[in-house]
Design a protein around this motif. Sequence first.
Motif, mmCIF file in Angstrom:
data_model
loop_
_atom_site.group_PDB
_atom_site.id
_atom_site.type_symbol
_atom_site.label_atom_id
_atom_site.label_comp_id
_atom_site.label_asym_id
_atom_site.label_seq_id
_atom_site.Cartn_x
_atom_site.Cartn_y
_atom_site.Cartn_z
ATOM 1 N N PRO A 243 -13.961 -10.660 2.058
ATOM 2 C CA PRO A 243 -13.282 -9.402 2.406
ATOM 3 C C PRO A 243 -12.392 -9.514 3.637
ATOM 4 O O PRO A 243 -12.651 -8.918 4.679
ATOM 5 C CB PRO A 243 -14.445 -8.441 2.641
ATOM 6 C CG PRO A 243 -15.567 -9.312 3.103
ATOM 7 C CD PRO A 243 -15.422 -10.593 2.327
ATOM 8 N N VAL A 244 -11.295 -10.272 3.496
ATOM 9 C CA VAL A 244 -10.383 -10.492 4.620
ATOM 10 C C VAL A 244 -9.173 -9.564 4.582
ATOM 11 O O VAL A 244 -8.387 -9.526 5.533
ATOM 12 C CB VAL A 244 -9.916 -11.962 4.671
ATOM 13 C CG1 VAL A 244 -11.101 -12.887 4.939
ATOM 14 C CG2 VAL A 244 -9.212 -12.368 3.379
ATOM 15 N N HIS A 245 -9.021 -8.814 3.495
ATOM 16 C CA HIS A 245 -7.910 -7.871 3.385
ATOM 17 C C HIS A 245 -8.331 -6.422 3.618
ATOM 18 O O HIS A 245 -7.482 -5.571 3.886
ATOM 19 C CB HIS A 245 -7.259 -7.972 2.000
ATOM 20 C CG HIS A 245 -6.616 -9.286 1.713
ATOM 21 N ND1 HIS A 245 -7.232 -10.258 0.959
ATOM 22 C CD2 HIS A 245 -5.424 -9.805 2.090
ATOM 23 C CE1 HIS A 245 -6.439 -11.310 0.865
ATOM 24 N NE2 HIS A 245 -5.335 -11.065 1.545
ATOM 25 N N VAL A 246 -9.609 -6.157 3.477
ATOM 26 C CA VAL A 246 -10.102 -4.778 3.571
ATOM 27 C C VAL A 246 -11.344 -4.737 4.449
ATOM 28 O O VAL A 246 -12.219 -5.600 4.343
ATOM 29 C CB VAL A 246 -10.442 -4.216 2.174
ATOM 30 C CG1 VAL A 246 -11.016 -2.805 2.279
ATOM 31 C CG2 VAL A 246 -9.214 -4.224 1.283
ATOM 32 N N SER A 247 -11.407 -3.759 5.323
ATOM 33 C CA SER A 247 -12.582 -3.521 6.161
ATOM 34 C C SER A 247 -12.768 -2.013 6.275
ATOM 35 O O SER A 247 -11.947 -1.235 5.767
ATOM 36 C CB SER A 247 -12.389 -4.136 7.550
ATOM 37 O OG SER A 247 -11.528 -3.317 8.339
ATOM 38 N N PRO A 248 -13.819 -1.548 6.955
ATOM 39 C CA PRO A 248 -13.946 -0.100 7.179
ATOM 40 C C PRO A 248 -12.793 0.492 7.982
ATOM 41 O O PRO A 248 -12.608 1.705 8.005
ATOM 42 C CB PRO A 248 -15.264 0.012 7.950
ATOM 43 C CG PRO A 248 -16.046 -1.180 7.516
ATOM 44 C CD PRO A 248 -15.032 -2.279 7.373
ATOM 45 N N ASP A 249 -12.008 -0.382 8.648
ATOM 46 C CA ASP A 249 -10.940 0.096 9.528
ATOM 47 C C ASP A 249 -9.537 -0.079 8.964
ATOM 48 O O ASP A 249 -8.580 0.472 9.512
ATOM 49 C CB ASP A 249 -11.002 -0.626 10.877
ATOM 50 C CG ASP A 249 -12.334 -0.453 11.566
ATOM 51 O OD1 ASP A 249 -12.818 0.690 11.609
ATOM 52 O OD2 ASP A 249 -12.908 -1.452 12.032
ATOM 53 N N HIS A 250 -9.380 -0.868 7.895
ATOM 54 C CA HIS A 250 -8.015 -1.147 7.456
ATOM 55 C C HIS A 250 -7.988 -1.696 6.035
ATOM 56 O O HIS A 250 -9.009 -2.110 5.479
ATOM 57 C CB HIS A 250 -7.356 -2.156 8.394
ATOM 58 C CG HIS A 250 -7.658 -3.597 8.070
ATOM 59 N ND1 HIS A 250 -8.949 -4.096 7.981
ATOM 60 C CD2 HIS A 250 -6.836 -4.650 7.796
ATOM 61 C CE1 HIS A 250 -8.898 -5.383 7.690
ATOM 62 N NE2 HIS A 250 -7.641 -5.733 7.567
ATOM 63 N N ALA A 251 -6.789 -1.693 5.462
ATOM 64 C CA ALA A 251 -6.496 -2.404 4.223
ATOM 65 C C ALA A 251 -5.118 -3.016 4.397
ATOM 66 O O ALA A 251 -4.185 -2.353 4.864
ATOM 67 C CB ALA A 251 -6.530 -1.461 3.032
ATOM 68 N N THR A 252 -4.984 -4.288 4.045
ATOM 69 C CA THR A 252 -3.716 -4.969 4.274
ATOM 70 C C THR A 252 -3.396 -5.876 3.095
ATOM 71 O O THR A 252 -4.107 -5.914 2.090
ATOM 72 C CB THR A 252 -3.764 -5.767 5.600
ATOM 73 O OG1 THR A 252 -2.439 -6.238 5.920
ATOM 74 C CG2 THR A 252 -4.713 -6.951 5.516
ATOM 75 N N ASN A 253 -2.310 -6.618 3.225
ATOM 76 C CA ASN A 253 -1.877 -7.552 2.192
ATOM 77 C C ASN A 253 -1.353 -8.820 2.848
ATOM 78 O O ASN A 253 -1.284 -8.919 4.080
ATOM 79 C CB ASN A 253 -0.804 -6.901 1.310
ATOM 80 C CG ASN A 253 0.337 -6.339 2.142
ATOM 81 O OD1 ASN A 253 0.904 -7.011 2.993
ATOM 82 N ND2 ASN A 253 0.671 -5.078 1.910
ATOM 83 N N ASN A 254 -0.970 -9.782 2.037
ATOM 84 C CA ASN A 254 -0.556 -11.073 2.586
ATOM 85 C C ASN A 254 0.799 -11.013 3.291
ATOM 86 O O ASN A 254 1.126 -11.908 4.077
ATOM 87 C CB ASN A 254 -0.534 -12.129 1.487
ATOM 88 C CG ASN A 254 -1.933 -12.520 1.052
ATOM 89 O OD1 ASN A 254 -2.907 -12.307 1.777
ATOM 90 N ND2 ASN A 254 -2.050 -13.092 -0.143
ATOM 91 N N VAL A 255 1.567 -9.977 3.029
ATOM 92 C CA VAL A 255 2.847 -9.818 3.737
ATOM 93 C C VAL A 255 2.589 -9.506 5.210
ATOM 94 O O VAL A 255 3.166 -10.133 6.114
ATOM 95 C CB VAL A 255 3.702 -8.720 3.088
ATOM 96 C CG1 VAL A 255 5.034 -8.583 3.810
ATOM 97 C CG2 VAL A 255 3.923 -9.024 1.611
ATOM 98 N N GLU A 256 1.709 -8.557 5.455
ATOM 99 C CA GLU A 256 1.372 -8.232 6.842
ATOM 100 C C GLU A 256 0.684 -9.406 7.528
ATOM 101 O O GLU A 256 0.912 -9.660 8.718
ATOM 102 C CB GLU A 256 0.467 -7.003 6.896
ATOM 103 C CG GLU A 256 1.175 -5.686 6.635
ATOM 104 C CD GLU A 256 0.346 -4.505 7.122
ATOM 105 O OE1 GLU A 256 0.859 -3.732 7.948
ATOM 106 O OE2 GLU A 256 -0.822 -4.381 6.700
ATOM 107 N N ILE A 257 -0.158 -10.117 6.800
ATOM 108 C CA ILE A 257 -0.823 -11.273 7.405
ATOM 109 C C ILE A 257 0.204 -12.322 7.799
ATOM 110 O O ILE A 257 0.155 -12.873 8.904
ATOM 111 C CB ILE A 257 -1.883 -11.844 6.448
ATOM 112 C CG1 ILE A 257 -3.042 -10.849 6.298
ATOM 113 C CG2 ILE A 257 -2.408 -13.188 6.971
ATOM 114 C CD1 ILE A 257 -4.059 -11.229 5.246
ATOM 115 N N ALA A 258 1.170 -12.589 6.933
ATOM 116 C CA ALA A 258 2.237 -13.534 7.282
ATOM 117 C C ALA A 258 3.042 -13.044 8.470
ATOM 118 O O ALA A 258 3.479 -13.841 9.317
ATOM 119 C CB ALA A 258 3.147 -13.763 6.077
#
Length: 376
Positions: A243-258
């Motif tokens: 669960p590296v894209h979603v947590s209780p605090d956020h949801a993201t994608n690989n674009v933001e990670i890049a």
Amino acid sequence: MIKTFFVLLLSSVTFAQIPSLRQGAFFTPEQGKTELQSIAGQYQNQYEWKSRAEIIKKGIITGAGLTSIKAGKKIIATTHSKKTLDGYTVENVFFESLPGIFVTGNLYRPLNLQRKNPAVLAPHGHGNDPRFGEATQLRCATMARMGTIVFAWDMIGYGDMKQCDHKISQAFKLQTINSIRVLDFISQLPEVDKNKIAISGESGGGTQTFMLTAIDERIKLSIPVVMVSSHFFGGCVCESGMPVHVSPDHATNNVEIAACAAPRPVLLISDGDDWTQFTPAVEFPHIRRIYSFFGKENNIENEHLANEKHDYGPSKRRASYDFLAKHFGLNIELIDESKVNILDKKQLSVYNSDFPLPENAIIDNDKILEALNNIQ
């Protein structure tokens, strides 16, 4: 239904209702684009983006159980079987990333080393023996001939790293630990310029590229190849099985990670035959806007090859060579893949009768997972 629900109602649902994993083609391309447009409203300046980036980085570290993994571990490596070739050397290397778990790879160096040299980490994607493959050897050797020190290493379950299967449940965790330790190893070489360390890999290696760049500031330049997408999250457990894209605090994608690399130089290499086909119109503009918050739009580039497929082929390699040369001051006249000797698997393998797999090596999926479970 879950995907549509996620995109349309993200602002109104509680995170307890949201799937904890985003895997493979989690969104359609249109849904991925829609989410990016929605996310963009969360940051309008450098301060707001930095706050968002810290949440994303924390999400990767916590989601992968890496909070106790610190950079800078002293690496004691076994290096052997040096081969001197046209303008570069190749050595076989192995070292422990965790007790009983070994990183296996090849170290390419310029024949004429300077006092301090740039370095490149070279993770690979999924395929048949990709560390030993021609495309990997061509890019690593050419980068070495240009004046960089390059380290290519195995995904778990590939090449010489057969201590466990590739698709174990915590593959992402172990491969990220290995990436951090590879960065420790390369940083500790006295001939490496710590201010000029890059990383570049394709496909699953592209995921390793932008994930490590996001969480470790020691990476100064990043070239993820055929991987950054707003709708596709990696098709293997080693990319999206934790669960590296979603947590209780956020949801993201690989674009933001890049984009967490900002303002460090990044080259996105994309093609017209996979999930990166929309990069010029969708992913690249989003990341470039983030770079504009730093006044560093020139540090983000996109090499889009609309008529090519999912690989790290000649034109993709050429783009990476030029980008490295531009930002690290390398000699483009030394870019010549015809000078590379393609070695066979036996020559590049790190284990043999003189250098066997260490006696303390863990060889069992369950035991590897037990060791990983003890790390948070």
